[in-house]
Design a protein around this motif. Structure first.
Motif, short mmCIF file in Angstrom:
data_model
loop_
_atom_site.label_atom_id
_atom_site.label_comp_id
_atom_site.label_asym_id
_atom_site.label_seq_id
_atom_site.Cartn_x
_atom_site.Cartn_y
_atom_site.Cartn_z
N GLN A 199 -3.18 22.07 5.22
CA GLN A 199 -3.33 22.86 4.00
C GLN A 199 -3.32 21.99 2.74
O GLN A 199 -3.40 22.50 1.63
CB GLN A 199 -2.20 23.90 3.89
N GLY A 200 -3.21 20.67 2.93
CA GLY A 200 -3.21 19.77 1.79
C GLY A 200 -1.85 19.59 1.14
O GLY A 200 -1.75 19.00 0.06
N ARG A 201 -0.80 20.08 1.80
CA ARG A 201 0.55 19.89 1.26
C ARG A 201 1.07 18.51 1.65
O ARG A 201 0.83 18.05 2.77
CB ARG A 201 1.49 20.97 1.78
N ILE A 202 1.81 17.89 0.75
CA ILE A 202 2.38 16.57 1.04
C ILE A 202 3.59 16.73 1.95
O ILE A 202 4.52 17.48 1.63
CB ILE A 202 2.78 15.86 -0.27
N VAL A 203 3.56 16.06 3.11
CA VAL A 203 4.70 16.10 4.01
C VAL A 203 5.53 14.83 3.93
O VAL A 203 6.72 14.84 4.26
CB VAL A 203 4.29 16.39 5.47
N LEU A 204 4.94 13.74 3.48
CA LEU A 204 5.68 12.48 3.41
C LEU A 204 4.94 11.52 2.50
O LEU A 204 3.71 11.48 2.50
CB LEU A 204 5.80 11.87 4.81
N GLN A 205 5.70 10.75 1.73
CA GLN A 205 5.12 9.70 0.89
C GLN A 205 6.00 8.48 0.99
O GLN A 205 7.21 8.58 1.21
CB GLN A 205 5.07 10.14 -0.59
N LYS A 247 -7.56 10.41 9.49
CA LYS A 247 -7.00 11.59 10.18
C LYS A 247 -6.02 11.10 11.24
O LYS A 247 -6.29 10.13 11.95
CB LYS A 247 -8.11 12.39 10.86
N ILE A 248 -4.90 11.81 11.36
CA ILE A 248 -3.97 11.55 12.46
C ILE A 248 -3.63 12.87 13.12
O ILE A 248 -3.72 13.94 12.51
CB ILE A 248 -2.69 10.84 11.99
N VAL A 249 -3.26 12.79 14.40
CA VAL A 249 -2.93 13.98 15.17
C VAL A 249 -1.49 13.84 15.66
O VAL A 249 -1.12 12.83 16.27
CB VAL A 249 -3.88 14.13 16.37
N LYS A 250 -0.70 14.86 15.38
CA LYS A 250 0.68 14.94 15.91
C LYS A 250 0.63 15.91 17.09
O LYS A 250 0.12 17.02 16.97
CB LYS A 250 1.62 15.46 14.83
N VAL A 264 0.85 -1.18 0.00
CA VAL A 264 0.00 0.00 0.00
C VAL A 264 0.89 1.24 0.00
O VAL A 264 1.85 1.32 0.77
CB VAL A 264 -0.93 0.00 1.23
N ASP A 265 0.58 2.18 -0.87
CA ASP A 265 1.27 3.47 -0.87
C ASP A 265 0.60 4.39 0.14
O ASP A 265 -0.62 4.38 0.27
CB ASP A 265 1.21 4.12 -2.25
N TYR A 266 1.40 5.19 0.85
CA TYR A 266 0.81 6.15 1.78
C TYR A 266 1.30 7.55 1.44
O TYR A 266 2.41 7.75 0.96
CB TYR A 266 1.13 5.81 3.23
N THR A 267 0.40 8.51 1.66
CA THR A 267 0.72 9.93 1.50
C THR A 267 0.18 10.64 2.73
O THR A 267 -0.99 10.47 3.08
CB THR A 267 0.05 10.51 0.24
N ILE A 268 1.03 11.43 3.38
CA ILE A 268 0.60 12.22 4.54
C ILE A 268 0.52 13.68 4.12
O ILE A 268 1.48 14.22 3.56
CB ILE A 268 1.55 12.02 5.73
N LEU A 269 -0.64 14.28 4.37
CA LEU A 269 -0.88 15.68 4.01
C LEU A 269 -1.06 16.51 5.27
O LEU A 269 -1.64 16.03 6.26
CB LEU A 269 -2.16 15.80 3.17
N ASP A 270 -0.61 17.77 5.22
CA ASP A 270 -0.88 18.67 6.35
C ASP A 270 -2.27 19.30 6.18
O ASP A 270 -3.00 18.98 5.24
CB ASP A 270 0.23 19.72 6.50
#
Length: 100
Positions: free
Chosen positions: A56-62, A96-99, A48-54
């Motif tokens: 604002q919808g910006r990609i922070v990690l893939q 959704k995840i919370v840092k 599975v590919d994962y993409t984490i967005l902030d």
């Protein structure tokens, strides 16, 4: 002629629903909230590919999962709300995840 019309409509919807819910139950992202270290647990047997967005919808990690447990480090991001998109090429699961 009656038989042909009836069979096609019903099967497709049911199968897809079952597959997606089983697929989603095979994917876990924890701990949540996280202090910066995440694990993606993937019991689906499919990479599975994962993409984490902030927010604002910006990609922070893939990246992509490898094996049943994939460590993901988001220590470098600001505290707040993030979205993780999990995609195996045919199905997509958004969480959704919370840092903190």
């Amino acid at each position: 002629g009656d038989d042909d019309g009836d069979d096609d409509g019903d099967d497709d919807g049911d199968d897809d629903t079952v597959n997606v819910s089983e697929w989603e139950s095979g994917l876990q992202v924890y701990p949540n909230p996280t202090k910066g270290s995440l694990t993606i647990e993937n019991l689906t047997g499919i990479q599975v590919d994962y993409t984490i967005l902030d927010a604002q919808g910006r990609i922070v990690l893939q990246g992509s999962t490898s094996g049943e447990q994939t460590p993901v480090n988001i220590n470098f991001v600001e505290n707040g709300f993030y979205t993780i998109i999990l995609d195996d090429g045919t199905k997509t699961d958004i969480r959704k995840i919370v840092k903190q």
